[in-house]
Design an enzyme around this catalytic site. Structure first.
Site, PDB file in Angstrom:
ATOM      1  N   ASP A 566      23.373  21.073  90.389  1.00 39.79           N
ATOM      2  CA  ASP A 566      23.524  21.717  89.076  1.00 39.79           C
ATOM      3  C   ASP A 566      23.890  20.637  88.062  1.00 39.79           C
ATOM      4  O   ASP A 566      25.036  20.208  87.978  1.00 39.79           O
ATOM      5  CB  ASP A 566      24.603  22.800  89.140  1.00 39.79           C
ATOM      6  CG  ASP A 566      24.682  23.593  87.838  1.00 39.79           C
ATOM      7  OD1 ASP A 566      23.908  23.282  86.914  1.00 39.79           O
ATOM      8  OD2 ASP A 566      25.511  24.516  87.759  1.00 39.79           O
ATOM      9  N   ARG A 957      56.727  -4.533  67.893  1.00 39.17           N
ATOM     10  CA  ARG A 957      56.191  -4.985  69.173  1.00 39.17           C
ATOM     11  C   ARG A 957      54.676  -5.096  69.123  1.00 39.17           C
ATOM     12  O   ARG A 957      54.104  -6.075  69.630  1.00 39.17           O
ATOM     13  CB  ARG A 957      56.618  -4.012  70.271  1.00 39.17           C
ATOM     14  CG  ARG A 957      56.111  -4.394  71.657  1.00 39.17           C
ATOM     15  CD  ARG A 957      56.629  -3.456  72.710  1.00 39.17           C
ATOM     16  NE  ARG A 957      56.134  -3.844  74.020  1.00 39.17           N
ATOM     17  CZ  ARG A 957      56.441  -3.217  75.160  1.00 39.17           C
ATOM     18  NH1 ARG A 957      57.266  -2.177  75.119  1.00 39.17           N
ATOM     19  NH2 ARG A 957      55.948  -3.616  76.301  1.00 39.17           N
ATOM     20  N   ARG A1244      83.610 -35.799  45.195  1.00 33.42           N
ATOM     21  CA  ARG A1244      82.262 -36.247  45.508  1.00 33.42           C
ATOM     22  C   ARG A1244      81.305 -35.049  45.607  1.00 33.42           C
ATOM     23  O   ARG A1244      80.134 -35.148  45.254  1.00 33.42           O
ATOM     24  CB  ARG A1244      82.258 -37.005  46.838  1.00 33.42           C
ATOM     25  CG  ARG A1244      83.001 -38.334  46.805  1.00 33.42           C
ATOM     26  CD  ARG A1244      82.984 -38.972  48.186  1.00 33.42           C
ATOM     27  NE  ARG A1244      83.648 -40.261  48.184  1.00 33.42           N
ATOM     28  CZ  ARG A1244      83.034 -41.432  47.981  1.00 33.42           C
ATOM     29  NH1 ARG A1244      81.718 -41.432  47.768  1.00 33.42           N
ATOM     30  NH2 ARG A1244      83.693 -42.564  47.990  1.00 33.42           N
ATOM     31  N   ASP A1455      79.840  34.933  84.827  1.00 37.96           N
ATOM     32  CA  ASP A1455      80.045  33.521  84.503  1.00 37.96           C
ATOM     33  C   ASP A1455      80.673  32.818  85.697  1.00 37.96           C
ATOM     34  O   ASP A1455      81.369  33.445  86.513  1.00 37.96           O
ATOM     35  CB  ASP A1455      80.952  33.357  83.278  1.00 37.96           C
ATOM     36  CG  ASP A1455      80.924  31.930  82.730  1.00 37.96           C
ATOM     37  OD1 ASP A1455      79.969  31.198  83.073  1.00 37.96           O
ATOM     38  OD2 ASP A1455      81.844  31.528  82.013  1.00 37.96           O
TER      39      ASP A1455
END
Length: 1738
Positions: A566, A957, A1244, A1455
């Site tokens: 196919d 980079r 100086r 809980d």
């Protein structure tokens, strides 16, 4: 033997608590470490005879005390507490010291018949022995004693006498009671037990009681001293029973020390002892160290030969051992000898050796500790038994133990207080509890089986679910198809036209019927085709036809499968179950709709071109297996359509055949066809089979010895776990590992080193290659100097006359060199292959890739091996770059002969070349990225495509990658440095990456230059070179050429940026710097050949006579040495260069004199002089002073005449003297504006800045040679500006601090005094600084807009026409734009809030009035993105209401809470609370998992309270797990997840967690029990019986009555079971529950009906979201995000999957809140498909 030797020092350390107590009684404190240091190292240097192990001799203690208490610099005040404590131990000894402190002996009796001369009696010896000794007492000869087993020391260290020792006790009284009669002097005491043991066969001496004896000198029977040498058996035993000095110096030193103590040898005996036990080299080292230890009269080591020879002679001394002086010499000699042994045996510290000691797999912790301590003794100067080193030994013991033991030891509680013995005991427990290898294998096997069983079960469940879903979909599909067909048939019957009576139904003609139709075909009726499955039993439908041709059968996984070809299918498809499926899936779109299907794992497919691996789509619904374009491409199939049908042929037009191919060669199937290689024929392969990798196998350099890889001195083994690896990658590198194992390049091993293996996918294929990450190993290996050639100048050795080339690339070059077995463990890595039985580590036997020294080591080895070839073929040019070889010859014949010789040499040496990459005898080859052709080198097209294919950089980079790639081609780009100048600043760290037009232009110019890159000639070292140089704006550009006939051929284009110093010079001097830089770079290509420099400047004269004001001496010397080398560098005539080609123009350029131009550009002001002006208006003196006073640096500056002060001012604290000098000089120039001035300065720095350096600084941008900003930048700029103020000016330098009476001296002193006085007396005024910083905010820069003028008019401001600015409140008004810029800049510096910045500005007393300051400031602070991300925000969201159940057991909140300490493994408490009644259920658990939640829900809650309707939890892992959610879906439970990090959402259960914890804490304190599980029922009882908000307890709400407390029921329950009272009670309970539950439910409903004020955020708003877990320096808020959905208390934003509570967000719009939003208006437009949106202010 075998007992310990006790010394005074060890005795005090053993009773350290008593020593500290005695010190406290003396009102002093002592430390153990300093106690040991002073006793063993400091006091022996006082030259009073103090031994290193201490003594209790009171006289020696007194002498040391005198030294310590000496006044002046020779005293030691820090040692006073220690010598005082030691003195207290000796004079008032505790019980453990008394046996070692001897009383003074009574005066001796005169002998009756002395046999030897007597010595005067003395209480203590003048010098000490090796150990502290006391004078023995005289006494009678006691009876012989038997050696007791008391455990005390065998040797009496507190006596000076050699064995046999004299009894230190006073003589016992006579048996007959003659107490006054003493023992005759001629009798000697019996020898000590130790002496009897060592010298039992010798006669005991009879010595005078007043004469000290030094063994082996012993008094005989006739009174003469006798000498007893060492016996041969003693020396033999000592040598054979002890390790050598090099192996264990400590043990041998201890032996010699004991011999020196017990045997008291003479000088000759010492030499004999050293000669027997030590080698010659060891003996010389000991003697040298001993002579170094000789100390002079001042107690310090001496180097005077006479003193050294007197104390430690190398030749036999003439010491008389019968005298005290001779014996003292001998004692001192033994002391020095012992010191030499100790110093010579001190090995250098090597902690790497110590860290290399690790515990073996089956080694006990005790044995490992002994090995560890032995390593400390051998490789470090530390004593592992020293208490001060216990911590280091303990840490080494933990870190270097076996991994399982070390990890458990690290987790011990209170680890820092554990002693080494405690750690060993814990390690022994862990070691003894280890599982045996059989148990470990059984556990692994059992876990594997369980894992496989779970996986098999899951696969079966998934398969069943998939089949069920597929059947369901097929049923729907069939029903749809059948109904559609019926409708079509029925519809067709309705639409068919009605036939006439004589009309044929077949041909529609009239005159006959269908059965008589002549057009209808006749003949036997064929078989009726089978009805398709899709049509079921429909008689009117047409059945499905069999799949048409072409079809092809291939073997997939060893099974033949027939495929339908196919070409329209993108992927190949299998319909049957192919076995395990992968996790990948794909969406397949077909005619009946789309669906997702899974991929198979890789399957082996036999194609015509070989066996490959391929992954198929598993589509059970597909009617036939499909052969898609993916396999057809690998097959290289050709499909032909002929009359008989389609035929599938191979790539050559032949029928497909099956060819088996190794999987590692699969990538060759996908390689594109290459041009036929005419250079490498079969003859080259057959003539030299050993030279090619394809025919000779893996190479091995036969002349190279195995390589040893040296480690750094401080290196320790590194062990890094293997990174996770995908199954595809593991299968990809598995064939390579197997091949290397078969070749012996990889071998199994066990090593403490381990580094990970990284599978790297080859580009363009599915093949992987193994790459080892050796970065950590590279850090620990010694660095070697890299000798790999530089590719920049490698081709300089290739003359253009050699134009026939051969290029060879050695294959697996590094594997040709062997590794020494000692270095192989460094490169170990993990590998597991169950099929081969490998589970452990593998390592390399050859030089590995990735090792930093591999290129250098191989390059040097190949150079050595090819040295003979170069000698034998001098006419050939052989270039080598690691494993790339280039052979060049002048003719084809020479090239062929040389190539044959080279291949023969490589084959004999064991190297292998790649035939695929070989380029033999060609005039055009590719080498190192260059194209060599006809004596020129070109850039290859691949190199150009690499640069051209890179996209525009977005990050630093990516820009560095582009510049690195393009920089390789810089020799072909004229002026590359100048071209890339805008790009380099963006690569610096910390620089904002701002890609602008300049960068884009430079980027495009570099790419364009590469497209037009010319050909460069190869350098011909037989011809001179010409270098054309030009300079522009600090960039040197040049072209290196050689003459080719009448033309100049470019060899290289050179360019470089000048350093900041040279870039600030005048053009002529910049040309000198450019020539020097490019000449240095050109030398890499010219190899020192003659070079002619041509430039537009006559720089030769400048180099010979450089100006002294621009160049430093070092730079001048460098330029002259480089450019005035007449044998190598010559200057050509001045030429004008073409900017494009850098080659000379035909016409001559403008001539100029460089020296004249430099003379004109030497200073800032042309008429500035350093000679006094005769007609000056003023003569002033300036000076600056900077001094320290009371720790603070004060400064001042002054301008004076000879007699009066013109100006003086104190400067801010910290001002330097140089800055003060510049300020003073600048002030003088300002005051002399428009006048003639002579000004003197003694600085100086200021003088040179005004005359010379100022102009240099200005030209170079006020930068130093390193590119940094110079100091005093503002002062220098102010001075340069002030130089032009006077009409005429002379700045003269005068010496400072003059004492004469000249005008200069008086004026200089006056200025110095005035500056100093101003610095000391005046207060510095920072508001009147001399240097005026240039600011852009001045009145002349103010520009007022129309809006500004309107606002100013409203304020009542006045416009000053002369000064051209507005004035308000006496201050110039700053425009609105200027105000915004200033305030925005200030806010970026401080990021203060609105109120803080407003207060700061109000206190600053600004000279300007800022227009609309408050409004602008508020706008800036509210729109600052950084502040919005970091600043905290007060939540204005009001509390919502909590939903509760309507009856008990319907709505629960759950809980987990952690409770410590977790006894018996119970660390967590799972809490259930009924929201209606407040009833609580809590269960201790060991884990916090979804399995625990579902188990308790089904086993505890459901049987007792019924099935819940709603469960509320937070977003914990146990609650959001798929297991929990699936159980809830199956049971019909509505599981509500609350907002993350919002405990108020689960407020009821969170508050109950706190109640339970508080109750348990109180109960543990009250009961004293730590078992909180045992106390939990009491806590639950309290919680269930605590009244709630409505005054009812949960128990009362649930049961309708208070709990029984003291009423106990009758044990016989049968009497009350059916009593009327029980029934009445139950009925009352029913009524009470209804009376209680209904009001509660109504009250809860009333709370829900109460209106809740919603949050102000709406859909479309922009908000910041709080980041609940912030890392270091991470902003507190993230976003901004757009609001998508809202509830009264929560929001859903774009980009975050979970709902967010309104308290966790804040507005991000500029208005600071949701109320301030813009209004948008929608308007129609002429285009009906467009609308117009306009924005309006609210």
């Amino acid at each position: 033997m075998g007992q310990t030797v006790t010394t005074p020092l060890s005795l005090t350390l053993g009773h350290w608590k008593d020593v500290e107590r005695i010190a406290h009684n003396q009102s002093v404190d002592v430390k153990k470490r300093r106690w040991v240091t002073f006793c063993s190292a400091e006091w022996p240097t006082f030259n009073v005879g103090w031994p290193r192990d201490g003594t209790f001799n009171r006289d020696l203690i007194t002498q040391v005390k005198i030294k310590v208490f000496s006044p002046g610099p020779h005293g030691h005040p820090d040692q006073v507490p220690y010598i005082v404590t030691w003195e207290a131990l000796a004079f008032d000894p505790p019980p453990w010291v008394k046996p070692f402190v001897h009383p003074k002996p009574p005066p001796p009796l005169p002998p009756s018949a002395p046999s030897l001369p007597l010595e005067p009696p003395r209480s203590t010896p003048p010098r000490s022995s090796l150990y502290p000794a006391l004078t023995p007492s005289l006494g009678a000869k006691p009876k012989p004693q038997v050696l007791s087993d008391s455990g005390g020391p065998l040797i009496d260290l507190l006596t000076e006498d050699p064995p046999p020792y004299r009894d230190p006790r006073p003589p016992p009284s006579d048996r007959d009671g003659n107490g006054g009669e003493a023992t005759p002097a001629g009798e000697a005491p019996d020898p000590s037990p130790m002496a009897s043991r060592l010298r039992g066969r010798r006669e005991p001496p009879v010595a005078d009681s007043t004469t000290s004896q030094a063994f082996p000198l012993r008094a005989g029977g006739n009174g003469q001293l006798q000498y007893w040498p060492f016996s041969s058996s003693d020396l033999y035993n000592w040598k054979n029973n002890n390790p050598s000095f090099s192996e264990d110096p400590g043990k041998l030193t201890a032996l010699i020390e004991s011999v020196l103590i017990t045997h008291q040898p003479t000088w000759d005996d010492c030499q004999q002892l050293l000669g027997t036990l030590l080698t010659g080299e060891e003996k010389q080292r000991v003697l040298l160290e001993a002579r170094k230890a000789v100390r002079g009269d001042d107690g310090r080591p001496t180097q005077l030969p006479n003193e050294v020879d007197a104390a430690f002679p190398l030749e036999r001394p003439d010491w008389d051992y019968t005298t005290q002086a001779g014996r003292n010499h001998l004692v001192h000699y033994r002391q020095l000898l012992l010191a030499g042994l100790q110093n010579a045996g001190r090995s250098p510290t090597n902690l790497a050796k110590v860290k290399g000691i690790t515990q073996g797999p089956n080694e006990s912790p005790s044995a490992f500790l002994e090995r560890l301590k032995e390593a400390y003794r051998r490789y470090t100067p530390y004593d592992p038994e020293d208490p001060g080193q216990e911590t280091n030994v303990s840490m080494s013991f933990i870190w270097q133990s076996a991994p399982d033991i070390g990890r458990k030891l690290e987790r011990l509680e209170d680890l820092k207080n554990k002693t080494l013995g405690d750690l060993v005991r814990e390690a022994e427990k862990i070691f003894n509890k280890r599982e045996t290898p059989e148990e470990r294998e059984e556990r692994i096997r059992r876990e594997t089986e369980e894992k496989e069983e779970r996986r098999r079960t899951e696969d079966e469940q998934k398969e069943k679910e998939r089949d069920r879903r597929r059947h369901r979909e097929m049923s729907k599909l069939l029903a749809t198809v059948v109904s559609g067909q019926k409708q079509d048939r029925q519809g067709g019957e309705r639409r068919r036209s009605q036939l006439d009576r004589d009309q044929c139904a077949y041909c529609k003609e009239k005159g006959h019927w269908a059965k008589d139709c002549p057009k209808k075909p006749r003949g036997p009726r064929g078989p009726r085709p089978q009805t398709s499955l899709l049509t079921l039993d429909d008689q009117g439908g047409q059945g499905q036809e069999p799949p048409p041709e072409p079809r092809i059968t291939l073997k997939v996984g060893g099974q033949p499968v027939t495929f339908l070809v196919d070409t329209g299918a993108q992927h190949s498809v299998l319909t049957q179950n192919p076995g395990p499926l992968s996790d990948k899936s794909a969406w397949v779109q077909g005619a009946t709709g789309g669906k997702r299907y899974r991929w198979t794992t890789d399957r082996k497919v036999h194609l015509a071109t070989g066996k490959v691996t391929h992954s198929f789509l598993h589509v059970p619904d597909c009617p036939y297996p499909l052969l898609g374009r993916d396999l057809l491409t690998k097959l290289k199939a050709q499909i032909h359509f002929e009359g008989s049908g389609a035929q599938v042929m191979g790539p050559m037009g032949q029928p497909l055949q099956v060819l088996t191919l190794n999987i590692e060669d699969e990538h060759r199937l996908h390689e594109t066809s290459k041009e036929p290689d005419v250079s490498l024929g079969s003859t080259w392969l057959s003539d030299f089979p050993q030279a090619w990798a394809e025919t000779g196998g893996m190479g091995l350099a036969v002349r190279q010895a195995p390589l040893i890889i040296p480690l750094k001195a401080t290196s320790t083994p590194v062990s890094i776990k293997q990174y996770p690896m995908s199954q595809e990658a593991r299968l990809g590198i598995k064939p390579h590992i197997q091949r290397l194992l078969d070749q012996g390049i990889l071998v199994p091993c066990q090593s403490p080193w381990n580094t990970p293996l990284l599978p790297v996918k080859k580009p363009g294929t599915n093949d992987y290659r193994p790459v080892q990450d050796l970065r950590e190993v590279n850090k620990r290996v010694e660095d070697i100097h890299p000798t790999v050639p530089n590719p920049y100048n490698l081709l300089s050795g290739l003359p253009p006359s050699h134009q026939w080339y051969t290029v060879l690339d050695l294959k697996d070059a590094f594997f040709c060199l062997r590794l020494h077995p000692t270095s192989q463990p460094l490169f170990a890595f993990e590998w597991r292959d169950p099929e081969m039985g490998i589970s452990g580590q593998l390592t390399w036997t050859r030089l590995p890739q990735g090792f930093k020294n591999s290129p250098t080591l191989f390059d040097e080895a190949l150079h050595r091996d090819l040295a003979d070839f170069r000698i034998q073929h001098p006419d050939l040019i052989l270039l080598q770059y690691v494993d790339d070889l280039l052979l060049a010859a002048t003719s084809e014949l020479d090239c062929q002969q040389g190539t044959r010789a080279l291949l023969q040499t490589l084959g004999n040496l064991g190297y292998r070349a790649s035939a695929k990459k070989a380029q033999i005898c060609q005039k055009q080859v590719k080498y190192l990225g260059y194209l060599l052709k006809e004596g020129q080198r070109w850039l290859t097209e691949a190199r150009k495509e690499t640069v051209m294919g890179q996209p525009t950089p977005k990050t630093p980079r990516q820009l560095r990658e582009f510049l690195g790639t393009a920089g390789f081609c810089r020799l072909w780009i004229p002026g590359f440095a100048e071209m890339a100048a805008p790009l380099y600043p963006l690569t610096k760290t910390g620089t904002l990456f701002n890609w602008g037009p300049d960068q884009q232009k430079a980027y495009q110019e570099i790419k364009q230059a590469l497209l037009t890159a010319p050909a460069l000639g190869l350098p011909d070292l037989t011809k001179p070179f010409e270098l054309f140089v030009d300079e522009k704006q600090g960039y040197a550009k040049g072209v290196l050429t050689q003459k080719l006939g009448p033309w100049r051929r470019p060899v290289a284009y050179l360019s470089k940026k000048l350093d900041p110093v040279a870039a600030g010079w005048p053009p002529c001097l910049r040309m000198v710097a450019a020539i020097a830089v490019l000449t240095k770079d050109a030398g890499k290509l010219t190899m020192g050949q003659p070079l002619v420099i041509l430039a537009p400047h006559a720089v030769e004269a400048l180099v010979k006579q450089p100006p002294d004001r621009w160049l430093s001496n070092a730079r001048m010397t460098h330029y002259q040495a480089l450019l005035l080398d007449t044998d190598r560098v010559q200057f050509g005539p001045v030429v004008a260069l073409n900017p494009a080609t850098l080659l000379p123009l035909p016409e001559e350029g403008l001539q100029h004199n460089c020296l004249d131009i430099l003379a004109e550009a030497h200073g800032t002001r042309p008429d500035l002089t350093d000679q006094p002006l005769p007609d000056a208006d003023h003569t002033w003196y300036t000076d600056g002073s900077s001094l320290l006073q009371e720790g603070q640096r004060k400064a001042g500056a002054a301008v004076t005449t000879e007699t009066e002060v013109i100006w003086a001012k104190a400067l801010p604290a910290g001002t330097s003297a140089q800055r003060a000098e510049l300020i003073a000089l600048t002030q003088a120039l300002k005051m002399a504006e428009g006048k003639k001035l002579n000004v003197y300065t003694d600085s100086r720095y200021a003088f040179a800045t005004a005359h010379i350096h100022g102009e240099i600084y200005r030209r170079r941008g006020l930068l130093t040679s390193e590119g940094k900003e110079i100091k005093n930048k503002d002062e220098i700029l102010a001075l340069l500006k002030a130089l032009f103020l006077p009409k005429r000016l002379s700045i003269i330098h005068c010496p400072g601090h003059q004492k004469g009476h000249s005008a200069e001296a008086r004026g200089n002193r006056m200025a110095d005094q005035a500056a100093r006085k101003a610095a000391i007396t005046e207060t510095p005024d920072t508001s009147t600084l001399l240097i005026e910083n240039s600011s852009p905010y001045t009145s002349e820069h103010f520009h007022y807009t129309v809006t500004d003028i309107k606002d100013l008019t409203k304020l009542g401001a006045i416009y000053d026409k002369t000064k051209k600015y507005w004035v308000y409140q006496g201050k110039p008004v700053m425009p609105d734009q200027f105000t915004f810029e200033l305030l925005d800049f200030l806010h970026q510096l401080t990021h203060l809030s609105f109120s803080k910045m407003k207060a700061l500005l109000e206190r600053s007393h600004s000279p300007y009035y800022m227009l609309n300051r408050d409004r602008t400031l508020k706008n800036i602070t509210e729109t600052c993105k950084a502040c919005a991300q970091v600043n905290a925000s007060k939540s204005a969201v009001k509390q919502g209401t909590r939903v509760r159940g309507h009856r008990p057991g319907t709505h629960w909140e759950i809980d987990f809470t952690e409770i410590k300490p977790g006894l018996y493994g119970y660390k967590y408490l799972l809490v259930f609370i009924d929201t209606f009644s407040g009833w609580i259920e809590a269960f201790p658990t060991k884990k916090e998992t979804a399995k625990v939640v579902t188990k308790k829900l089904l086993e505890e809650i459901f049987p007792r309270f019924g099935m819940p309707q709603v469960l509320g939890t937070d977003n914990g892992p146990a609650f959001v797990s798929k297991v929990s959610q699936t159980v809830a879906d199956l049971l019909g439970i509505d599981w509500k997840l609350h907002c993350a990090y919002r405990p108020q959402s689960s407020g009821q259960v969170e508050r109950m967690n706190r109640t339970i914890k508080e109750t348990l804490t109180k109960l543990t304190l009250a009961t004293g029990s730590r078992d909180w599980v045992l106390l939990l029922p009491l806590a639950l009882y309290r919680a269930r019986n605590t009244p709630g908000p409505h005054g009812l307890t949960p128990y009362e709400i649930l049961y309708g009555a208070p709990p029984p407390l003291v009423n106990f029921p009758d044990p016989d329950m049968t009497r009350v079971t059916n009593s009327p009272s029980l029934q009445a009670h139950l009925q009352a309970l029913y009524l009470v529950q209804h009376e209680v539950w209904r009001p509660l439910a109504a009250a809860y409903q009333e709370q829900l009906d109460r209106p809740v004020v919603p949050h102000p955020y709406r859909v479309g708003d922009t908000v910041w979201v709080r980041r609940h877990q912030t890392k270091n320096l991470e902003p507190r808020w993230k976003g901004p995000y757009t609001v998508l959905l809202t509830t009264p208390t929560a929001l859903k934003v774009d980009g975050i999957a979970a709902w967010i509570h309104a308290a966790h967000v804040k507005a991000a719009d500029p208005g600071g809140g949701p109320s301030s939003r813009l209004t948008w208006r929608v308007q129609r437009s002429q285009n009906p498909l467009k609308i117009r949106l306009t924005r309006e202010a609210p």
